[in-house]
Design a protein around this motif. Structure first.
Motif, PDB file in Angstrom:
ATOM      1  N   GLU A   1       0.877  -1.243  -0.020  1.00 49.25           N
ATOM      2  CA  GLU A   1      -0.073  -0.085   0.003  1.00 49.25           C
ATOM      3  C   GLU A   1       0.685   1.448   0.048  1.00 49.25           C
ATOM      4  N   GLU A   2       1.890   1.206   0.891  1.00 49.05           N
ATOM      5  CA  GLU A   2       2.828   2.434   1.006  1.00 49.05           C
ATOM      6  C   GLU A   2       3.633   2.638  -0.498  1.00 49.05           C
ATOM      7  N   ASP A   3       3.852   1.576  -1.193  1.00 47.24           N
ATOM      8  CA  ASP A   3       4.418   1.708  -2.420  1.00 47.24           C
ATOM      9  C   ASP A   3       3.324   2.442  -3.487  1.00 47.24           C
ATOM     10  N   TYR A   4       2.013   1.968  -3.493  1.00 52.18           N
ATOM     11  CA  TYR A   4       1.048   2.808  -4.172  1.00 52.18           C
ATOM     12  C   TYR A   4       0.972   4.044  -4.161  1.00 52.18           C
ATOM     13  N   ASP A   5       1.159   4.632  -2.845  1.00 51.74           N
ATOM     14  CA  ASP A   5       1.129   6.024  -2.262  1.00 51.74           C
ATOM     15  C   ASP A   5       2.241   6.859  -2.989  1.00 51.74           C
ATOM     16  N   PHE A   6       3.501   6.024  -2.904  1.00 50.54           N
ATOM     17  CA  PHE A   6       4.638   6.746  -3.242  1.00 50.54           C
ATOM     18  C   PHE A   6       4.491   7.131  -4.891  1.00 50.54           C
ATOM     19  N   ILE A   7       4.248   5.727  -5.401  1.00 53.85           N
ATOM     20  CA  ILE A   7       4.023   5.902  -7.063  1.00 53.85           C
ATOM     21  C   ILE A   7       3.167   7.018  -7.516  1.00 53.85           C
ATOM     22  N   LYS A   8       2.052   7.275  -6.810  1.00 60.71           N
ATOM     23  CA  LYS A   8       0.983   8.143  -7.318  1.00 60.71           C
ATOM     24  C   LYS A   8       1.520   9.586  -7.123  1.00 60.71           C
ATOM     25  N   ASN A   9       2.558   9.890  -6.492  1.00 57.04           N
ATOM     26  CA  ASN A   9       3.218  11.404  -5.857  1.00 57.04           C
ATOM     27  C   ASN A   9       4.178  11.442  -7.101  1.00 57.04           C
ATOM     28  N   CYS A  10       4.563  10.501  -7.857  1.00 59.04           N
ATOM     29  CA  CYS A  10       5.663  10.744  -9.115  1.00 59.04           C
ATOM     30  C   CYS A  10       4.996  11.180 -10.270  1.00 59.04           C
ATOM     31  N   ASP A  11       5.944  11.536 -11.315  1.00 56.90           N
ATOM     32  CA  ASP A  11       5.283  12.031 -12.628  1.00 56.90           C
ATOM     33  C   ASP A  11       5.024  10.929 -13.708  1.00 56.90           C
ATOM     34  N   ILE A  12       5.754   9.921 -13.515  1.00 53.91           N
ATOM     35  CA  ILE A  12       5.584   8.755 -14.458  1.00 53.91           C
ATOM     36  C   ILE A  12       5.992   7.549 -13.927  1.00 53.91           C
ATOM     37  N   VAL A  13       5.286   6.336 -14.205  1.00 52.07           N
ATOM     38  CA  VAL A  13       5.658   5.032 -13.678  1.00 52.07           C
ATOM     39  C   VAL A  13       5.990   4.190 -14.922  1.00 52.07           C
TER      40      VAL A  13
ATOM     41  N   HIS B   1      -0.837  -5.660 -13.858  1.00 48.24           N
ATOM     42  CA  HIS B   1      -2.267  -5.586 -13.454  1.00 48.24           C
ATOM     43  C   HIS B   1      -2.514  -4.548 -12.579  1.00 48.24           C
ATOM     44  N   ASP B   2      -1.686  -3.633 -12.286  1.00 47.72           N
ATOM     45  CA  ASP B   2      -1.505  -2.442 -11.563  1.00 47.72           C
ATOM     46  C   ASP B   2      -1.619  -1.143 -12.452  1.00 47.72           C
ATOM     47  N   PHE B   3      -1.555  -1.410 -13.891  1.00 46.61           N
ATOM     48  CA  PHE B   3      -1.453  -0.053 -14.675  1.00 46.61           C
ATOM     49  C   PHE B   3      -2.755   0.376 -14.957  1.00 46.61           C
ATOM     50  N   LYS B   4      -4.149  -0.339 -14.769  1.00 49.12           N
ATOM     51  CA  LYS B   4      -5.281   0.365 -14.918  1.00 49.12           C
ATOM     52  C   LYS B   4      -5.506   1.483 -13.808  1.00 49.12           C
ATOM     53  N   GLY B   5      -5.194   0.910 -12.437  1.00 46.95           N
ATOM     54  CA  GLY B   5      -5.281   2.040 -11.391  1.00 46.95           C
ATOM     55  C   GLY B   5      -4.177   3.154 -11.502  1.00 46.95           C
ATOM     56  N   PHE B   6      -3.107   2.797 -12.001  1.00 47.32           N
ATOM     57  CA  PHE B   6      -1.977   4.005 -12.156  1.00 47.32           C
ATOM     58  C   PHE B   6      -2.648   4.966 -13.230  1.00 47.32           C
ATOM     59  N   HIS B   7      -3.156   4.493 -14.297  1.00 52.11           N
ATOM     60  CA  HIS B   7      -3.658   5.187 -15.263  1.00 52.11           C
ATOM     61  C   HIS B   7      -4.802   5.944 -14.889  1.00 52.11           C
ATOM     62  N   ARG B   8      -5.669   5.494 -13.974  1.00 55.17           N
ATOM     63  CA  ARG B   8      -6.806   6.389 -13.666  1.00 55.17           C
ATOM     64  C   ARG B   8      -6.643   7.097 -12.545  1.00 55.17           C
ATOM     65  N   SER B   9      -5.403   7.256 -11.864  1.00 52.40           N
ATOM     66  CA  SER B   9      -5.233   7.972 -10.947  1.00 52.40           C
ATOM     67  C   SER B   9      -4.447   9.388 -11.437  1.00 52.40           C
ATOM     68  N   GLY B  10      -4.067   9.412 -12.871  1.00 50.13           N
ATOM     69  CA  GLY B  10      -3.452  10.494 -13.487  1.00 50.13           C
ATOM     70  C   GLY B  10      -2.237  10.548 -13.771  1.00 50.13           C
ATOM     71  N   ILE B  11      -1.473   9.595 -13.071  1.00 42.04           N
ATOM     72  CA  ILE B  11      -0.004   9.514 -13.300  1.00 42.04           C
ATOM     73  C   ILE B  11       0.305   9.253 -14.644  1.00 42.04           C
ATOM     74  N   LYS B  12       1.441   9.501 -15.438  1.00 43.37           N
ATOM     75  CA  LYS B  12       1.699   9.015 -16.762  1.00 43.37           C
ATOM     76  C   LYS B  12       2.126   7.807 -16.727  1.00 43.37           C
TER      77      LYS B  12
END
Length: 261
Positions: free
Chosen positions: A105-117, A127-138
């Motif tokens: 969970e703490e990894d997700y929080d960290f990732i969403k504060n970056c500019d691109i994953v 399987h996490d890319f759908k969530g990454f994309h919907r969160s607005g991160i590139k």
């Protein structure tokens, strides 16, 4: 600007010379992105063995944030590599503790504060890319040579920058393939072709760029370097050809020495 690379790592082991180099798709992109002047982090799993320490120390020396690396009891991934006329030939691969890697969970929080994953085919996070994309991160993903794999259709709708490698000669086929994959206006489909340069399709047209001439010592990491350079240019909102040039320049630097970095 901060990039976070998530997924595979390994030690590239050259048995004939008894040399071990840190590497892996996601790891390499993080290192090369920092080399291009950006801020980068790596998230993945390394073992509690000596190779895990080598990899972690190497990343820290290169300025990559390792605060979210998982250190697990077991062995670090290792790839057997042989150099034949400057081209690397991969042998056996032991995935080690990366085999069971999952984000926390703490990894997700960290990732969403970056500019691109960015991740790749062996990163265990598709399987996490759908969530990454919907969160607005590139998002960026390296599909490598797996053009026909089911994973492509599964996650391509959630990838802003999709990278492929193609060494075939059927240019019309690869262009049609790129057009069929394109899903949304800001998406770019990128195909690298080794010493034949690269293509990009942005939904409106194709762009072509060659290579930067250089002395080839070891081609390992060339594709990952291109990705890092291209993404740096993308975050700086350069033109597509300028992004491709940055990728080609990064590749030329990497293949001029032994090992990924």
């Amino acid at each position: 600007m901060k990039l976070v690379a998530v997924g595979d790592n390994c030690i590239d082991y050259y048995e004939k010379t008894d040399q071990a180099y840190p590497g892996g798709n996601a790891v390499n992109v993080a290192v090369y992105f920092h080399r291009n002047g950006g801020e980068s982090a790596y998230i993945g799993a390394v073992g509690s063995d000596s190779f895990g320490k080598i990899l972690l120390n190497g990343l820290k020396e290169k300025g990559v944030d390792t605060s979210h690396v998982h250190i697990e009891n077991g062995t670090t991934a290792i790839t057997q590599v042989e150099l034949i006329n400057g081209d690397r030939v991969f042998g056996d691969y032991n995935e080690g503790v990366m085999e069971s890697f999952k984000l926390k969970e703490e990894d997700y929080d960290f990732i969403k504060n970056c500019d691109i994953v960015v991740s790749g085919f062996w990163g265990h996070v598709h399987h996490d890319f759908k969530g990454f994309h919907r969160s607005g991160i590139k998002t960026a993903f390296d599909f490598a040579t797996k053009l026909e794999d089911d994973l492509v259709e599964e996650i391509i709708p959630y990838v802003d920058y999709a990278f492929f490698s193609y060494d075939g000669e059927n240019i019309n086929w690869i262009k049609e393939y790129m057009k069929k994959l394109h899903r949304f206006d800001s998406q770019m489909i990128v195909v690298t072709r080794g010493d034949k340069g690269s293509f990009v399709y942005d939904g409106k047209g194709f762009y072509k760029f060659g290579i930067i001439p250089c002395q080839v010592v070891d081609t390992i990491g060339a594709g990952d370097s291109f990705i890092a350079g291209f993404l740096m240019g993308s975050l700086n909102k350069l033109s597509i050809l300028e992004r491709m040039k940055m990728g080609a320049e990064a590749s030329a630097e990497t293949i001029g020495y032994n090992g990924a970095w």
